[in-house]
Scaffold this active site. Sequence first.
Site, PDB file in Angstrom:
ATOM      1  N   ALA A 162       0.823  -1.212   0.000  1.00  8.90           N
ATOM      2  CA  ALA A 162       0.000   0.000   0.000  1.00  8.90           C
ATOM      3  C   ALA A 162       0.857   1.262   0.000  1.00  8.90           C
ATOM      4  O   ALA A 162       1.971   1.273   0.486  1.00  8.90           O
ATOM      5  CB  ALA A 162      -0.904   0.009   1.226  1.00  8.90           C
ATOM      6  N   GLU A 191       6.311  -2.956   6.878  1.00  4.25           N
ATOM      7  CA  GLU A 191       5.542  -1.885   7.524  1.00  4.25           C
ATOM      8  C   GLU A 191       5.836  -1.767   9.013  1.00  4.25           C
ATOM      9  O   GLU A 191       5.650  -0.704   9.599  1.00  4.25           O
ATOM     10  CB  GLU A 191       4.034  -2.045   7.262  1.00  4.25           C
ATOM     11  CG  GLU A 191       3.439  -3.384   7.622  1.00  4.25           C
ATOM     12  CD  GLU A 191       3.423  -4.386   6.487  1.00  4.25           C
ATOM     13  OE1 GLU A 191       2.359  -4.962   6.221  1.00  4.25           O
ATOM     14  OE2 GLU A 191       4.469  -4.612   5.877  1.00  4.25           O
TER      15      GLU A 191
END
Length: 164
Positions: free
Chosen positions: A37, A100
């Site tokens: 993302a 992440e």
Amino acid sequence: SRAVLQDLEDGLKKADADPSVKAVMICGENGKFSAGADIRGFSAPKRLGGALGPIVSLIESSEKPVVAAIEGVALGGGLEVALGCHYRIAHVKARMGLPEVTIGLLPGAEGTQRLPRLIGVPAALDMITTGKHIPATEALKLGLVDEIVEENTIEAAIRLANKV
């Protein structure tokens, strides 16, 4: 992006509904699977739809075999998409990981559940907590991918899809 997620969901539903489709192959474009993302989108206003978790579950629950053709990188949500697939083929130069965590985020599309089931708790914890990227050769040893190839990953994934 929301558009990519919507296209992926629509394509999966269309393939599942079409009796002439026997298997599905998911790949990236221009030699890249998915870097995950765009974190800038996390601060955008929430809208209905566009969540990755349900799409990964849709992939996993497909009655037709779904093969990931991993080239370049499968990071974050990209790896989570690959984890939802029934089979994974990676180019020998591909890298995978859940980076992440290095910016304080936990994998949000059930990668923390699927990865340990696939490669075991110790190896999964190492990947999840460090955010390190692993090369395809290590991914094969861990059982994260089913096969690595030096040739065209998409052609190899199509051969596997036809076989299964």
